[in-house]
Write an enzyme that holds these catalytic residues in place. Structure first.
Site, mmCIF file in Angstrom:
data_model
loop_
_atom_site.group_PDB
_atom_site.id
_atom_site.type_symbol
_atom_site.label_atom_id
_atom_site.label_comp_id
_atom_site.label_asym_id
_atom_site.label_seq_id
_atom_site.Cartn_x
_atom_site.Cartn_y
_atom_site.Cartn_z
ATOM 1 N N LYS A 1 2.073 -14.359 -9.205
ATOM 2 C CA LYS A 1 1.620 -13.124 -9.853
ATOM 3 C C LYS A 1 1.613 -13.394 -11.355
ATOM 4 O O LYS A 1 2.663 -13.519 -11.980
ATOM 5 C CB LYS A 1 2.570 -11.974 -9.520
ATOM 6 C CG LYS A 1 2.118 -10.652 -10.113
ATOM 7 C CD LYS A 1 3.041 -9.511 -9.711
ATOM 8 C CE LYS A 1 2.453 -8.163 -10.110
ATOM 9 N NZ LYS A 1 2.045 -8.076 -11.515
ATOM 10 N N ASP B 1 -32.695 -40.386 -0.110
ATOM 11 C CA ASP B 1 -33.855 -41.270 -0.218
ATOM 12 C C ASP B 1 -34.136 -41.889 1.140
ATOM 13 O O ASP B 1 -33.300 -42.624 1.674
ATOM 14 C CB ASP B 1 -33.581 -42.391 -1.237
ATOM 15 C CG ASP B 1 -33.506 -41.868 -2.657
ATOM 16 O OD1 ASP B 1 -34.503 -41.323 -3.138
ATOM 17 O OD2 ASP B 1 -32.432 -42.007 -3.284
ATOM 18 N N ASP C 1 1.273 -12.742 -15.198
ATOM 19 C CA ASP C 1 1.598 -11.606 -16.048
ATOM 20 C C ASP C 1 0.617 -11.579 -17.219
ATOM 21 O O ASP C 1 0.876 -12.140 -18.273
ATOM 22 C CB ASP C 1 3.039 -11.769 -16.534
ATOM 23 C CG ASP C 1 3.531 -10.519 -17.221
ATOM 24 O OD1 ASP C 1 2.867 -9.472 -17.113
ATOM 25 O OD2 ASP C 1 4.589 -10.607 -17.868
HETATM 26 MN MN MN Z 1 -32.608 -41.830 -5.438
#
Ligand code: MN
Length: 534
Positions: free
Chosen positions: A249, A44, A251
Site C-alpha cells: 500500500k 521473413d 503512501d
Molecule cells: Mn527481416
C-alpha cells in the site's frame, strides 16, 4: 540470381549475417521463416529457388487460418547461407535486432513431378505472381500461396489453403526457435549494450502481447476518460489465500494516466490535474509508444524506498527523495478495454508492456502469502498492504470487497467541521472537530488536539478561516467542552487512532496530515470487517 542488393545493404565486418559464398544446394528445396525484431518486428518467409532465398517480410506473421490473408512484402533475395542464420544484428546495422529461425523444412509445388518439374512450376508461379507451395516445416504444414496484389513487385498476400492442416489456432504463440529453442528476447541475453537490449526487449514484449490470446478476450473500445479509480475496503487482519494477490500500500496520491500518442492526462481520484505538479512523471509517460490507461500511486520515496508523504505534498519544493509513479493496473491498451479481464491477466499484460523509463515502476505483488508480506511491509515502515482478488474485474469508482487494504496502523480520514479555542500557550486553535459522512449526513467522530507542528497549526488555521460559518454543520451539535467555531465541512485530514468507542467515536485520535487530494464528500467511516479470509 542477383545478390547485389543483399550485399550492398550490409557491412560484413560489422554484422554476423553470412556473406554469399558457394553453398551446396540441398537435394530438395528448403524454406525458412525468420522471426526478426528489426525496427518493426516481423517474420521473413524465405523460399529456396534458383540458388538463392526468395524473400518476403510478413509483418503479422503466417497463419494456418484460411480465412485470414497476411500482407507479405517482397524483399531482396538472400544467399542460401542465410537459412542457417540466427543471432543478433548489432545496433547501427541494417535490420538491427535479434533473429531466430522460427520454422524451417522442405517445400514443393502441389503438382510437382520430379525435382526439375517442381522447380519449373515454382519459377512460373513466382513470375505470374501466383505461387502455390506445400510446406513441410515443424510449425507450418500444408498448402499455402503467395499472390501478387499490385503492379509493383513488392505487394503480395500470404494465404493458407483449406486442407487438413488448416486451423484457427494461434501458431504464433509457439515463439521459440526450432534450432536453439530460444525466444527473440532470450537471443538478446548476451548483448552488452544495455540501452539497445532494453529497447529491443520492450519491442518484443509489446509485439507478443499484441499477438497474445489474452488481449483477444478484451473487447475493442474507445479510450475511456475521466476515470474514477476502484477503491479498497478495509480489513483488520492479513490473511493467506491462493486466490488473492498482495501489493504494497503506497503512501502517496492515487493517480490515473491516460496516454494517447504523446498526449498525456495525469490526474487524481477527484480528476484534479497532476500534470504540472508531477511533470517529470508526465515527461516519461509521453515517451510511451502506445495508447494506454494506467492506474497507480505517485510517491516520493527516501533512499530506503520508503514513501514520504510530507515530501510528496511539498513536491517539487521538497528537493529530497525520489519521485516515482508506481503502476499497479492496466485498464486500456492499444484499442482494447481490459477492465473486464481478471486482475492477474491485467497485471501480466502490464508487466510485459510497461517500458523501462525514469520515474515509472511496476508495482509488483506476491501470491497467497498475505500474512508474511504484511509483516515484512510493517517492518519496513510501510503503511500496509492491499489484498486483491486475482480473478476480479476492475470496478471503476467502486469501493469493492475484491480489493482490501490492511494497514499496519489504524487511521481514519475525517472532515474538519470546526475548531475549539486554543488554551495555555497554544496558538491558532485547540482541537479540530471531526466528522465523516454517513448516508449523506455529517456525523461527529471525535476531537483531535495532538499531532500538530507549530507551523501546521498556523497553516491549518489559515485554510479554515475562509470556511468559518455560524451554523453548526452537524444535525446533532456535539459536546466539545470549549467554545467552538464551526466551518464549512470541506477540508479533509487523516488521523491515527487506537480504536472506536461503542458510540462510534475515535479513541485517542492524533492528527497525521491534511489530505488535499481527497474531497469531503467521499470521506466515510472505514468499515472494518474483522478480517480473516473474506
Ligand atoms: Mn527481416
Amino acid at each position: 540470381m542477383n545478390l547485389t542488393e543483399y550485399t550492398a545493404k550490409r557491412k560484413f565486418e560489422k554484422t554476423p549475417e553470412p556473406q554469399p559464398g558457394a553453398v551446396q544446394e540441398a537435394p530438395r528445396l528448403t524454406f525458412v521463416i525468420h522471426k526478426h525484431a528489426a525496427r518493426a518486428l516481423h517474420y521473413d518467409l524465405r523460399l529456396e529457388l534458383g540458388g538463392v532465398l526468395k524473400s518476403w517480410a510478413v509483418p503479422k506473421g503466417p497463419t494456418l487460418d484460411p480465412v485470414v490473408k497476411r500482407l507479405a512484402v517482397r524483399v531482396e533475395d538472400h544467399p542460401l547461407e542465410y537459412r542457417d542464420f540466427e543471432g543478433v544484428i548489432p545496433e547501427g546495422n541494417y535490420g538491427a535486432g535479434s533473429v531466430i529461425i522460427w520454422d524451417r523444412g522442405f517445400y514443393h509445388h502441389p503438382l510437382a513431378g520430379d525435382e526439375q518439374d517442381n522447380e519449373q512450376r515454382l519459377v512460373n508461379g513466382l513470375r505470374k505472381g501466383d505461387l502455390k507451395f506445400i510446406l513441410e516445416g515443424e510449425k507450418l504444414r500444408g498448402e499455402f500461396a503467395l499472390v501478387k496484389t499490385g503492379k509493383d513487385d513488392k505487394s503480395w498476400l500470404l494465404l493458407k489453403k483449406k486442407d487438413r492442416f488448416a486451423t484457427t489456432g494461434d501458431i504464433l504463440a509457439e515463439n521459440r526457435s526450432v534450432i536453439t529453442h530460444k525466444t527473440l528476447e532470450e537471443e538478446l541475453e548476451d548483448v552488452t549494450q544495455k540501452s539497445f537490449r532494453q529497447k529491443k526487449v520492450h519491442q518484443i514484449r509489446l509485439h507478443e502481447t499484441l499477438e497474445s490470446d489474452g488481449l483477444h478476450d478484451a473487447p475493442l473500445a474507445l479510450m475511456p476518460h475521466a476515470i474514477v479509480p476502484m477503491l479498497a475496503a478495509t480489513v483488520k487482519v492479513p490473511f493467506n489465500d491462493p486466490e488473492w494477490l498482495f501489493e504494497v500500500k503506497w503512501d502517496g496520491y492515487r493517480a490515473v494516466a491516460e496516454i494517447r500518442e504523446g498526449r498525456v492526462s495525469f490526474y487524481s481520484r477527484n480528476g484534479i490535474s497532476f500534470e504540472k505538479k508531477f511533470s517529470p512523471v508526465v515527461d516519461s509517460l509521453r515517451k510511451f509508444d502506445f495508447e494506454a490507461v494506467l492506474d497507480g500511486e505517485v510517491v516520493v520515496v527516501d533512499d530506503q524506498g520508503r514513501p514520504d508523504f510530507e515530501q510528496l505534498q511539498n513536491y517539487p519544493k521538497s528537493g529530497s527523495g525520489h519521485l516515482i509513479y508506481y503502476v499497479f493496473d492496466l485498464l486500456y491498451f492499444k484499442g482494447h478495454d481490459l477492465t473486464g479481464l481478471p486482475l492477474f491477466r491485467r497485471k501480466e499484460l502490464l508487466k510485459n508492456i510497461l517500458p523501462s523509463l525514469p520515474k515509472i515502476r511496476f508495482s509488483d505483488h506476491v501470491k497467497n502469502e498475505g500474512v508474511l508480506f504484511f509483516h515484512a511491509a510493517a517492518q519496513k515502515g510501510l503503511e500496509g498492504i492491499i489484498a486483491k482478488q486475482a480473478l476480479s474485474i476492475y470496478e471503476a469508482g467502486k469501493r469493492s470487497g475484491n480489493w482490501l487494504k490492511i494497514k499496519s496502523r489504524l487511521t481514519q480520514d475525517a472532515v474538519i467541521s470546526g475548531f475549539t479555542e486554543p488554551k495555555g500557550g497554544r496558538r491558532h486553535f485547540g482541537t479540530l472537530v471531526l466528522g465523516v459522512f454517513q448516508e449523506g449526513e455529517l456525523v461527529y467522530i471525535g476531537l483531535s488536539g495532538g499531532g500538530f507542528g507549530a507551523q501546521e497549526l498556523q497553516q491549518i488555521r489559515e485554510k479554515l478561516n475562509p470556511l468559518i460559518q455560524i451554523k453548526c454543520p452537524f444535525d446533532v451539535v456535539p459536546e466539545t467542552g470549549s467554545p467552538t467555531t464551526w466551518v464549512k465541512p470541506e477540508l479533509v485530514c487523516e488521523v491515527g487512532l487506537t480504536g472506536w468507542t461503542g458510540e462510534g467515536v475515535m479513541r485517542h485520535p492524533v492528527f497525521l496530515r491534511l489530505r488535499e487530494d481527497k474531497s469531503a464528500g467521499e470521506v466515510a467511516r472505514d468499515t472494518i470487517s474483522e478480517g480473516g479470509s473474506p
